[in-house]
Motif scaffolding. Structure first.
Motif, short mmCIF file in Angstrom:
data_model
loop_
_atom_site.label_atom_id
_atom_site.label_comp_id
_atom_site.label_asym_id
_atom_site.label_seq_id
_atom_site.Cartn_x
_atom_site.Cartn_y
_atom_site.Cartn_z
N SER A 276 -45.65 81.02 54.61
CA SER A 276 -45.03 79.90 55.32
C SER A 276 -43.66 79.54 54.77
CB SER A 276 -45.94 78.67 55.25
OG SER A 276 -45.99 78.16 53.91
N GLY A 277 -43.30 80.15 53.64
CA GLY A 277 -42.02 79.83 53.02
C GLY A 277 -42.07 78.63 52.11
N ALA A 278 -43.27 78.08 51.87
CA ALA A 278 -43.41 76.91 51.00
C ALA A 278 -43.25 77.28 49.53
CB ALA A 278 -44.76 76.23 51.22
N LEU A 279 -43.38 78.59 49.22
CA LEU A 279 -43.16 79.06 47.85
C LEU A 279 -41.89 79.91 47.81
CD1 LEU A 279 -46.69 80.26 46.56
CD2 LEU A 279 -45.62 78.01 46.32
N TYR A 280 -41.21 79.86 46.69
CA TYR A 280 -40.06 80.75 46.48
C TYR A 280 -40.13 81.31 45.06
CZ TYR A 280 -37.94 76.83 43.89
OH TYR A 280 -37.69 75.82 43.01
N GLU A 281 -39.51 82.47 44.90
CA GLU A 281 -39.55 83.14 43.60
C GLU A 281 -38.28 82.83 42.81
OE1 GLU A 281 -40.65 87.57 41.79
OE2 GLU A 281 -39.95 87.36 43.88
N HIS A 282 -38.47 82.53 41.53
CA HIS A 282 -37.34 82.24 40.66
C HIS A 282 -37.70 82.61 39.23
CE1 HIS A 282 -33.77 80.31 39.05
NE2 HIS A 282 -34.51 79.51 38.30
N GLU A 283 -36.90 83.47 38.62
CA GLU A 283 -37.10 83.92 37.24
C GLU A 283 -38.51 84.47 37.03
OE1 GLU A 283 -36.00 80.66 34.72
OE2 GLU A 283 -33.85 80.98 35.03
N GLY A 284 -38.97 85.22 38.02
CA GLY A 284 -40.26 85.87 37.90
C GLY A 284 -41.45 85.01 38.22
N ALA A 285 -41.24 83.72 38.48
CA ALA A 285 -42.34 82.80 38.81
C ALA A 285 -42.24 82.38 40.27
CB ALA A 285 -42.29 81.58 37.90
N TRP A 286 -43.36 81.92 40.81
CA TRP A 286 -43.40 81.40 42.18
C TRP A 286 -43.52 79.88 42.13
CZ3 TRP A 286 -42.54 83.97 46.67
CH2 TRP A 286 -42.52 85.38 46.61
N TRP A 287 -42.60 79.23 42.86
CA TRP A 287 -42.48 77.78 42.81
C TRP A 287 -42.82 77.17 44.17
CZ3 TRP A 287 -40.04 75.19 38.44
CH2 TRP A 287 -39.64 76.07 37.42
N LEU A 288 -43.49 76.01 44.13
CA LEU A 288 -43.75 75.24 45.35
C LEU A 288 -42.55 74.33 45.61
CD1 LEU A 288 -45.76 74.24 47.56
CD2 LEU A 288 -46.52 72.52 45.90
N ARG A 289 -42.08 74.34 46.86
CA ARG A 289 -40.94 73.49 47.23
C ARG A 289 -41.42 72.03 47.36
NH1 ARG A 289 -36.94 77.09 48.96
NH2 ARG A 289 -37.74 79.11 49.68
N SER A 290 -41.99 71.51 46.30
CA SER A 290 -42.63 70.19 46.38
C SER A 290 -41.62 69.05 46.51
CB SER A 290 -43.53 69.96 45.17
OG SER A 290 -42.89 70.30 43.96
N THR A 291 -40.34 69.27 46.10
CA THR A 291 -39.34 68.21 46.27
C THR A 291 -39.07 67.94 47.74
OG1 THR A 291 -37.62 69.90 46.00
CG2 THR A 291 -38.18 68.58 44.06
N GLU A 292 -39.32 68.93 48.59
CA GLU A 292 -39.13 68.72 50.03
C GLU A 292 -40.19 67.80 50.61
OE1 GLU A 292 -38.81 72.39 52.13
OE2 GLU A 292 -37.16 73.16 50.88
#
Length: 556
Positions: A276-292
């Motif tokens: 769904s695009g709610a996660l993104y990859e950064h520095e090898g980790a997957w992050w939830l766009r929870s600030t949105e």
């Protein structure tokens, strides 16, 4: 006439008055609030009830508040059960009920019995109520004990208001804390010091010894850590469940965190969020766009080493709850979990769900005081005060009541000497003694042949015209509204505070109004009416104590 019935009567009268002033029915209905406020004034001299409805609707109706209030006073004079009404201040209306109308409240209680106060505001709601959920690495501490009392009482209040409630314990049997617990057990079994990051306390040695009794070769086994994990964690959790049950707190579901990982539910939730695009990859980790979704920062869901962060289990767990059909998921969490409010709502939103299906209540700290000094050490756990410490000091009923009677967003200091006393300064004793005192009166009335239950239909409750009788009746009449508000706001402490008010109203009544005949005097109509009032008061005390999971004793 109950407060709810009076509110309906006031609303109907307001609509009629507005109609007399030229508004059509639809316009008048739109102006007047659906739920008119009718409250007991602080000063009893101002009447039995008061309403500000004239001040609420006057501007919309194009009339001065006092002028509208005066017209309402005339309209209320014709309402059955209203003895008088008068305008006060800028447009308040003070209302006095006829004695017979007030007495009808007692009759309603006797008819409804254990169902008095039950409501339907939450009918059709399927609620998952998760509370305690303490790590199975030690006995329940005071924070978990507070949630055991409050969570159980909240479940009772929600169910009494029509909700279908499932009480759930989230068993944290995955993660680093379990590894530390296992290492602590193995060290104790070997007679070695507690690991630097391990758990201390006599209970660790006790469980380690139990593991060796159950599995004598546990230390020599090739899978020794797994043996201590399987047996030791199981034993600790059984102790926790036994402690909770003795505390009158039982759960419908014990949900294992480990099952989310073993079943692949965590992986499925993560893949759904990636797609769904709610996660993104950064520095090898997957992050939830929870600030949105209102969180203060984005959250790591899959760490750079490929392992799931704790929130990954939370996301899968919420998804599981919704799949089981719950339309409201209530979490009761400790004071160190403030960040969970936004992240759980963000997880719901990221899954395409309504964040409103998540409610998080944060409970503040509990402190024990003895002799004016804080109690800091547990006899068994060593480092924290446990549920057993509190129960041993004051008993189950006093412990539950002490933890429930304050709003969860405030810290609580529990004075052990106060809560162990058998005197009126102890709030739970004060309420329970009122119930026991009423039970004694009703036993004596029964011996005299005075009707004490629903069979008291012929009793003339209109004879209850004494000031203290009226105060007690009006307090009884508040119970349904108190329960409804406690359910709506998720605040069971309102029930406890109400019970103290009801006990106080009863004790004042008892001191002013003789209930039973003296000497050779024959029971008369007034005796019968007062006995019926006592039966109603006892029923409401029992209903309220039942919602708190506290006994209503017949004798003390």
């Amino acid at each position: 006439m109950t407060p709810a019935a009076l509110a309906d009567a006031v609303r109907a009268a307001t609509v009629r008055v507005l109609g007399d002033r030229g508004l059509d029915q639809e316009a008048a209905e739109a102006i007047v609030p659906a739920a008119v406020t009718v409250e007991r004034p602080r000063n009893p001299e101002h009447g039995d009830y008061a309403t500000n409805v004239a001040m609420q609707v006057a501007k919309k109706a194009g009339v001065a508040p006092r002028e509208l209030a005066a017209a309402l006073v005339e309209a209320l004079a014709g309402v059955r059960g209203v003895d008088s009404a008068e305008v006060a201040g800028p447009g308040f209306i003070n209302i006095r009920l006829a004695a017979a109308a007030q007495g009808a409240i007692a009759a309603q209680v006797l008819t409804a019995g254990a169902d008095y106060g039950r409501g339907g505001a939450l009918s059709g709601r399927k609620v998952n109520l998760e509370f305690v959920s303490a790590n199975p690495t030690g006995p329940l501490h005071l924070g978990g004990t507070r949630w055991a009392a409050v969570g159980d009482a909240l479940g009772r209040v929600l169910a009494f208001s029509g909700a279908e409630v499932t009480r759930e314990y989230y068993f944290n049997d995955a993660g680093a804390q379990i590894d530390r617990f296992v290492r602590s057990l193995i060290a104790a079994a070997k007679g070695e010091p507690t690991p630097e990051d391990g758990y201390a306390g006599a209970y660790i040695s006790d469980i380690a010894a139990e593991v060796l009794r159950a599995e004598p070769d546990a230390l020599a086994a090739d899978d020794s850590p797994e043996v201590f994990r399987r047996v030791g964690v199981g034993m600790m959790f059984e102790q926790i469940k036994a402690s909770l049950s003795a505390f009158k707190t039982d759960f419908d579901v014990y949900f294992h965190e480990d099952s989310l990982h073993a079943s692949g539910a965590v992986g499925e939730a993560v893949e759904k969020l990636k797609a769904s695009g709610a996660l993104y990859e950064h520095e090898g980790a997957w992050w939830l766009r929870s600030t949105e979704y209102g969180d203060d920062k984005d959250r790591v869901v899959i760490k750079s080493d490929g392992l799931p962060a704790y929130i990954a289990g939370d996301i899968a767990y919420f998804q599981d709850k919704r799949a089981r059909g719950f339309d409201l998921c209530v979490y009761l969490l400790g004071a160190d979990h403030h960040g969970y409010v936004a992240r759980l709502k963000a997880a719901a939103a990221a899954l395409g769900d309504d964040p409103g299906t998540v409610e998080v209540l944060i409970g503040q700290l509990v402190n024990l005081v003895s002799g004016g000094k804080p109690v800091r050490m547990s006899k068994r756990a060593g480092t924290v005060i446990t549920m057993e410490d509190l129960v041993d000091a004051v008993g189950v009923d006093a412990a539950r009541y002490a933890l429930i009677r304050s709003s969860v967003d405030s810290a609580v200091d529990i004075d052990l000497e106060l809560w162990a006393k058998r005197g009126n300064e102890n709030p739970v004793y004060y309420v329970q003694y009122a119930h026991a005192r009423l039970s004694s009166i009703l036993r004596n009335a029964d011996d005299l042949g005075v009707p004490t239950g629903p069979g008291a239909d012929s009793v003339d409750l209109g004879l209850l015209s004494h000031e203290r009788e009226g105060e007690l009746i009006r307090t009884i009449g508040e119970f349904p509204r108190v329960v409804a508000t406690a359910a709506e706001l998720r605040e069971p402490h309102r029930v406890a505070r109400y019970l103290e008010e009801l006990a106080g109203a009863y004790h004042k009544f008892h001191d002013s109004c003789r209930v039973l005949p003296m000497g050779d005097e024959d029971p008369g109509p007034l005796h019968a009416a007062r006995v019926a009032l006592c039966a109603a008061a006892r029923q409401v005390l029992a209903n309220g104590l039942g919602l708190l999971g506290v006994d209503a004793p017949e004798r003390m």
